[in-house]
Design a protein around this motif. Structure first.
Motif, PDB file in Angstrom:
ATOM      1  N   GLU A 161      50.301  42.072  44.812  1.00 28.67           N
ATOM      2  CA  GLU A 161      51.100  41.820  46.005  1.00 28.67           C
ATOM      3  C   GLU A 161      50.738  40.477  46.641  1.00 28.67           C
ATOM      4  OE1 GLU A 161      50.502  44.895  48.806  1.00 28.67           O
ATOM      5  OE2 GLU A 161      52.615  44.918  49.379  1.00 28.67           O
ATOM      6  N   ILE A 162      49.454  40.150  46.600  1.00 30.40           N
ATOM      7  CA  ILE A 162      49.019  38.954  47.321  1.00 30.40           C
ATOM      8  C   ILE A 162      48.302  37.965  46.408  1.00 30.40           C
ATOM      9  CG2 ILE A 162      48.802  40.249  49.492  1.00 30.40           C
ATOM     10  CD1 ILE A 162      45.702  39.933  49.095  1.00 30.40           C
ATOM     11  N   LYS A 163      48.508  38.086  45.095  1.00 30.22           N
ATOM     12  CA  LYS A 163      47.785  37.214  44.173  1.00 30.22           C
ATOM     13  C   LYS A 163      48.594  36.967  42.917  1.00 30.22           C
ATOM     14  CE  LYS A 163      44.334  38.781  41.681  1.00 30.22           C
ATOM     15  NZ  LYS A 163      43.017  39.218  41.148  1.00 30.22           N
ATOM     16  N   VAL A 164      48.519  35.750  42.420  1.00 29.88           N
ATOM     17  CA  VAL A 164      49.065  35.443  41.096  1.00 29.88           C
ATOM     18  C   VAL A 164      47.929  34.837  40.283  1.00 29.88           C
ATOM     19  CG1 VAL A 164      50.706  34.060  39.763  1.00 29.88           C
ATOM     20  CG2 VAL A 164      51.371  34.959  42.016  1.00 29.88           C
ATOM     21  N   THR A 165      47.633  35.451  39.134  1.00 32.04           N
ATOM     22  CA  THR A 165      46.545  34.960  38.300  1.00 32.04           C
ATOM     23  C   THR A 165      47.085  34.465  36.964  1.00 32.04           C
ATOM     24  OG1 THR A 165      45.044  36.559  39.272  1.00 32.04           O
ATOM     25  CG2 THR A 165      44.364  35.565  37.183  1.00 32.04           C
ATOM     26  N   CYS A 166      46.617  33.285  36.561  1.00 30.63           N
ATOM     27  CA  CYS A 166      46.984  32.754  35.258  1.00 30.63           C
ATOM     28  C   CYS A 166      45.725  32.603  34.413  1.00 30.63           C
ATOM     29  CB  CYS A 166      47.626  31.371  35.405  1.00 30.63           C
ATOM     30  SG  CYS A 166      49.110  31.408  36.416  1.00 30.63           S
ATOM     31  N   LEU A 167      45.811  33.036  33.164  1.00 32.25           N
ATOM     32  CA  LEU A 167      44.724  32.772  32.231  1.00 32.25           C
ATOM     33  C   LEU A 167      45.063  31.476  31.508  1.00 32.25           C
ATOM     34  CD1 LEU A 167      42.113  34.401  31.291  1.00 32.25           C
ATOM     35  CD2 LEU A 167      43.389  34.748  29.168  1.00 32.25           C
ATOM     36  N   ILE A 168      44.107  30.547  31.491  1.00 28.42           N
ATOM     37  CA  ILE A 168      44.363  29.256  30.850  1.00 28.42           C
ATOM     38  C   ILE A 168      43.172  28.866  29.974  1.00 28.42           C
ATOM     39  CG2 ILE A 168      45.848  28.423  32.734  1.00 28.42           C
ATOM     40  CD1 ILE A 168      43.400  26.809  33.743  1.00 28.42           C
ATOM     41  N   ASP A 169      43.358  27.862  29.186  1.00 31.88           N
ATOM     42  CA  ASP A 169      42.261  27.275  28.412  1.00 31.88           C
ATOM     43  C   ASP A 169      41.220  26.763  29.418  1.00 31.88           C
ATOM     44  OD1 ASP A 169      40.612  25.616  26.877  1.00 31.88           O
ATOM     45  OD2 ASP A 169      42.246  25.227  25.457  1.00 31.88           O
ATOM     46  N   ASP A 170      39.949  27.095  29.193  1.00 27.76           N
ATOM     47  CA  ASP A 170      38.987  26.823  30.264  1.00 27.76           C
ATOM     48  C   ASP A 170      38.700  25.342  30.472  1.00 27.76           C
ATOM     49  OD1 ASP A 170      37.336  26.376  28.132  1.00 27.76           O
ATOM     50  OD2 ASP A 170      35.696  27.669  28.836  1.00 27.76           O
ATOM     51  N   LYS A 171      39.084  24.513  29.526  1.00 21.54           N
ATOM     52  CA  LYS A 171      38.833  23.086  29.752  1.00 21.54           C
ATOM     53  C   LYS A 171      39.752  22.529  30.841  1.00 21.54           C
ATOM     54  CE  LYS A 171      41.775  21.403  25.991  1.00 21.54           C
ATOM     55  NZ  LYS A 171      41.728  21.155  24.552  1.00 21.54           N
ATOM     56  N   TYR A 172      40.821  23.268  31.178  1.00 19.34           N
ATOM     57  CA  TYR A 172      41.748  22.811  32.229  1.00 19.34           C
ATOM     58  C   TYR A 172      41.426  23.406  33.600  1.00 19.34           C
ATOM     59  CZ  TYR A 172      44.695  21.133  28.388  1.00 19.34           C
ATOM     60  OH  TYR A 172      45.178  20.477  27.295  1.00 19.34           O
ATOM     61  N   THR A 173      40.315  24.158  33.708  1.00 17.86           N
ATOM     62  CA  THR A 173      40.060  24.885  34.956  1.00 17.86           C
ATOM     63  C   THR A 173      40.097  23.967  36.179  1.00 17.86           C
ATOM     64  OG1 THR A 173      38.571  26.281  33.667  1.00 17.86           O
ATOM     65  CG2 THR A 173      38.512  26.562  36.059  1.00 17.86           C
ATOM     66  N   GLU A 174      39.285  22.917  36.160  1.00 17.18           N
ATOM     67  CA  GLU A 174      39.198  22.020  37.315  1.00 17.18           C
ATOM     68  C   GLU A 174      40.562  21.414  37.640  1.00 17.18           C
ATOM     69  OE1 GLU A 174      37.098  22.131  34.870  1.00 17.18           O
ATOM     70  OE2 GLU A 174      35.103  22.413  35.756  1.00 17.18           O
ATOM     71  N   LEU A 175      41.244  20.964  36.591  1.00 17.26           N
ATOM     72  CA  LEU A 175      42.564  20.352  36.790  1.00 17.26           C
ATOM     73  C   LEU A 175      43.526  21.359  37.413  1.00 17.26           C
ATOM     74  CD1 LEU A 175      44.510  17.970  36.399  1.00 17.26           C
ATOM     75  CD2 LEU A 175      44.953  18.798  34.070  1.00 17.26           C
ATOM     76  N   ALA A 176      43.497  22.585  36.898  1.00 17.85           N
ATOM     77  CA  ALA A 176      44.407  23.619  37.397  1.00 17.85           C
ATOM     78  C   ALA A 176      44.134  23.915  38.870  1.00 17.85           C
ATOM     79  CB  ALA A 176      44.270  24.887  36.557  1.00 17.85           C
ATOM     80  N   VAL A 177      42.857  24.018  39.205  1.00 16.80           N
ATOM     81  CA  VAL A 177      42.507  24.329  40.591  1.00 16.80           C
ATOM     82  C   VAL A 177      43.001  23.207  41.510  1.00 16.80           C
ATOM     83  CG1 VAL A 177      40.560  24.504  42.204  1.00 16.80           C
ATOM     84  CG2 VAL A 177      40.541  25.812  40.063  1.00 16.80           C
ATOM     85  N   ARG A 178      42.736  21.970  41.111  1.00 10.06           N
ATOM     86  CA  ARG A 178      43.152  20.833  41.952  1.00 10.06           C
ATOM     87  C   ARG A 178      44.672  20.741  42.049  1.00 10.06           C
ATOM     88  NH1 ARG A 178      38.377  18.019  39.861  1.00 10.06           N
ATOM     89  NH2 ARG A 178      39.590  17.380  38.048  1.00 10.06           N
ATOM     90  N   THR A 179      45.322  21.005  40.939  1.00 10.87           N
ATOM     91  CA  THR A 179      46.786  20.942  40.905  1.00 10.87           C
ATOM     92  C   THR A 179      47.403  21.972  41.843  1.00 10.87           C
ATOM     93  OG1 THR A 179      46.709  20.218  38.601  1.00 10.87           O
ATOM     94  CG2 THR A 179      48.798  21.135  39.394  1.00 10.87           C
ATOM     95  N   LEU A 180      46.889  23.207  41.761  1.00  9.21           N
ATOM     96  CA  LEU A 180      47.446  24.267  42.613  1.00  9.21           C
ATOM     97  C   LEU A 180      47.108  24.018  44.083  1.00  9.21           C
ATOM     98  CD1 LEU A 180      46.672  27.335  40.309  1.00  9.21           C
ATOM     99  CD2 LEU A 180      48.935  26.366  40.823  1.00  9.21           C
ATOM    100  N   HIS A 181      45.898  23.527  44.328  1.00 11.61           N
ATOM    101  CA  HIS A 181      45.475  23.227  45.691  1.00 11.61           C
ATOM    102  C   HIS A 181      46.439  22.236  46.324  1.00 11.61           C
ATOM    103  CE1 HIS A 181      42.659  22.079  48.984  1.00 11.61           C
ATOM    104  NE2 HIS A 181      42.173  23.293  48.785  1.00 11.61           N
TER     105      HIS A 181
END
Lengths: 412, 412
Positions: free
Chosen positions: B377-397
């Motif tokens: 209800e209050i969360k969307v989770t994506c599983l991604i290749d872990d080398k993109y973690t930092e990029l994904a976090v910054r992108t979504l932020h």
């Protein structure tokens, strides 16, 4: 249900290797089908570490908080030791003071045991074969943690033995038992097989460190047979028990000494009724333990009053009495820090005369001057110049043939 | 009676200097006339020291003895801190788990609080101005000491706040509050002023270490206002509280991530009723926490089943499922350890559409492939290749303009 209580001190549980040795001691009565209550101290050094920590935090650490803190030492050693036992498949658990419970008064740091719930302990002994009990601690009515003072684990062990009516309370230590005198001072010192509670009390109060004095009082009161023995051997040690005929046939069981003494003399005290109270009540209020007291026969309404105090209390004793010089009415206060007490102890004295004079003669033969004398039913104490302590101990040990074993010496 | 609960972690009480700083924090509400319950952890490093000791003693230390042992860490820090307070003339005392008492079940090492005696606590608060409570510990019905698991002091604090109906439960930590995401990963991360319990729960379960998850559950259940703030400053931190209108107007409150993930796929599973239970029950029995689960649409009676587990449990997961290959009936098991989860969290999602697609688009724009998706209800989770973690976090932020403060983002 046959129950054995065993107590091990901090040196015996100081590391894993030592605890493994202790475990062998515990497994012996366990394998013989006894239920065992093991009383442990904190691992050597831990209590001091905690005390030092507290002293960094506060100039006068709160006593209740101090107890809560130092009691963790036993909590840790008991948990670790129980882990060892459980690994061996023994049905065991640790038991803290508040869990037993061992109820005490609320004199934090030097609490006295009031009661032990024997019903609860018996229930636990049905369920477990070995209870690993934290020594030195209890709890007050509010469930605050209390400690029994240095050496309190001995008292814990004896009190538990009394509560559950154990067959024996074994106190394990780093010496083989109680000796006729300090073996470091007299190479002829001999291990005593059996000693009476009263003798042990006199020895303990004279600084023999093998058993805490309160534990002996407890043992005497509840008639607990205490076996003082070595952690490092399987040889029997010394049985502390009720006086019996064998003991009474021995005049002197041991020689004790105390170098930590000082002599104070009030010169030309006005000898009026109540003068003793005037001198000693203020000292008692300051918790100064006055031991030997001698009052010279009065002459022209004045007398000299001489007594001993622990050396550490000399300054406070002098300060207290100097303030009261006018009130008490003495001319001069002198002190002598170079004194020590030497005592001969034995329940056999009760029924034999001449013991004291035999001792005095022996000291005289060595030109050792006696400064003060005090006697009890089973003890004769002499205050002497402390440089003669070793000589006096050896002389008395020989005079009563203590190296030869326990037998009657004809003195008169 | 106005009551403030304050909790300080192990780093905050690690030495005398730090404890003096903590004391200033405690004296503030005290001087304002509040009663204060201070919940302390063990001094940093102490719990680990004790755990290591136990592991030397035994390969599998008894959990009950372990609890009795590690609970001494808090016992010591509380005693020391109370000494400081008493030295300042504050009417204070320490309070251990069994003294409060904080009653728990008997799951040693991860016990759950069952009840807290608020009557007793209120009585103590009449007598004392500050109670220094040992965090992380309680006792079971037999008065055995239990611990609540790592980070359990947070739960202790919130539970106490609930029991005494405190005005606020302040959780002091080494960060200024809860952030929109990990500031180490995204320099734009911003402290959140207010966050809803549910959001905090999702963040905590995603590995945000600022609050233990069970403490948040407790806070939610008993409606305790939690204030997460810094030990090292007086700035307000983050209020964790009931959802309100301001919060709902914000679509996304934070971005969380979890790198400690692995993906497992069972290829060509026979798609029969009960197949999910056949796969996941054996894992549940082994206490393996399966998180995201995706089942592909069935084709020709077979399907692929993909799910994630903590990386530490991969080996056991594979071993468990390989044993059951015949029984479950799958063709092949593949695993991928190079994955991580990235989530956007916000109660605002409940009433707004398009949040998920906005996130997917942002990731797509950076060519980050999404391996699995799960939503609540209050969360969307994506599983991604872990080398993109930092990029994904910054992108979504950035995509949800979290650096700009809390306001509504128009997404559709």
């Amino acid at each position: 249900m046959n129950i054995v209580v065993q107590k091990f001190g901090g040196t015996s549980v100081r590391n894993l290797e030592c605890q493994r040795q202790v475990m062998q001691k515990v497994l012996r009565p366990y394998r013989e089908g006894n239920k065992v209550i093991v009383v442990l101290s904190a691992m050597a050094g831990e209590t001091n570490r905690l005390l030092e920590l507290a002293n960094q935090w506060s100039d006068s650490p709160d006593p209740a908080e101090m107890d809560s803190m130092v009691s963790t030492g036993e909590q840790i050693s008991c948990a670790l030791f129980t882990m060892l036992l459980k690994q061996q498949g023994v049905k065991a658990r640790s038991l803290l003071g508040f869990q037993a419970p061992i109820k005490t008064d609320d004199c934090f740091g030097k609490a006295r045991i009031r009661s032990i719930d024997d019903t609860r302990l018996k229930e636990l002994l049905e369920e477990y074969d070995v209870l690993v009990m934290a020594g030195f601690q209890g709890c007050d009515d509010e469930m605050r943690i209390t400690t029994l003072g240095r050496g309190g684990s001995d008292t814990s062990a004896v009190a538990l033995a009394a509560a559950v009516k154990a067959d024996v309370c074994e106190i394990y230590t780093d010496v083989p038992g109680v000796f006729t005198t300090d073996p470091n001072m007299c190479t002829d010192a001999r291990k005593i097989d059996r000693v009476a509670y009263d003798e042990m009390l006199e020895m303990a109060s004279m600084g023999a460190k093998v058993l805490q004095i309160r534990s002996v009082e407890f043992a005497k009161k509840y008639n607990v047979t205490v076996h003082v023995r070595s952690t490092f051997s399987d040889e029997p040690g010394t049985i502390v028990t009720q006086e019996d005929e064998t003991m009474e046939s021995v005049l002197v069981s041991g020689i004790a000494y105390d170098k930590d003494q000082a002599q104070i003399t009030l010169v030309h005290v006005k000898d009026t009724p109540g003068i003793s109270a005037q001198i000693f009540s203020p000292l008692a209020e300051k918790k100064i333990l006055v031991d030997m007291i001698v009052q010279n026969p009065s002459k022209d309404g004045v007398t000299d009053m001489t007594f001993t105090v622990p050396r550490a209390d000399v300054d406070q004793t002098i300060k207290t009495l100097e303030k009261l010089q006018y009130e008490i009415g003495y001319e001069q206060l002198t002190s002598n820090l170079n004194v020590s007490k030497v005592s001969i102890i034995g329940v056999g004295m009760r029924n034999h005369s001449g013991v004291a004079s035999h001792a005095f003669q022996a000291l005289a033969d060595e030109n050792i001057n006696i400064l003060m004398i005090s006697t009890s039913e089973i003890k004769v104490t002499c205050l002497i110049d402390d440089k003669y302590t070793e000589l006096a101990v050896r002389t008395l040990h020989k005079a009563f043939k203590l190296e030869e074993g326990q037998h009657v010496i004809e003195t008169s």
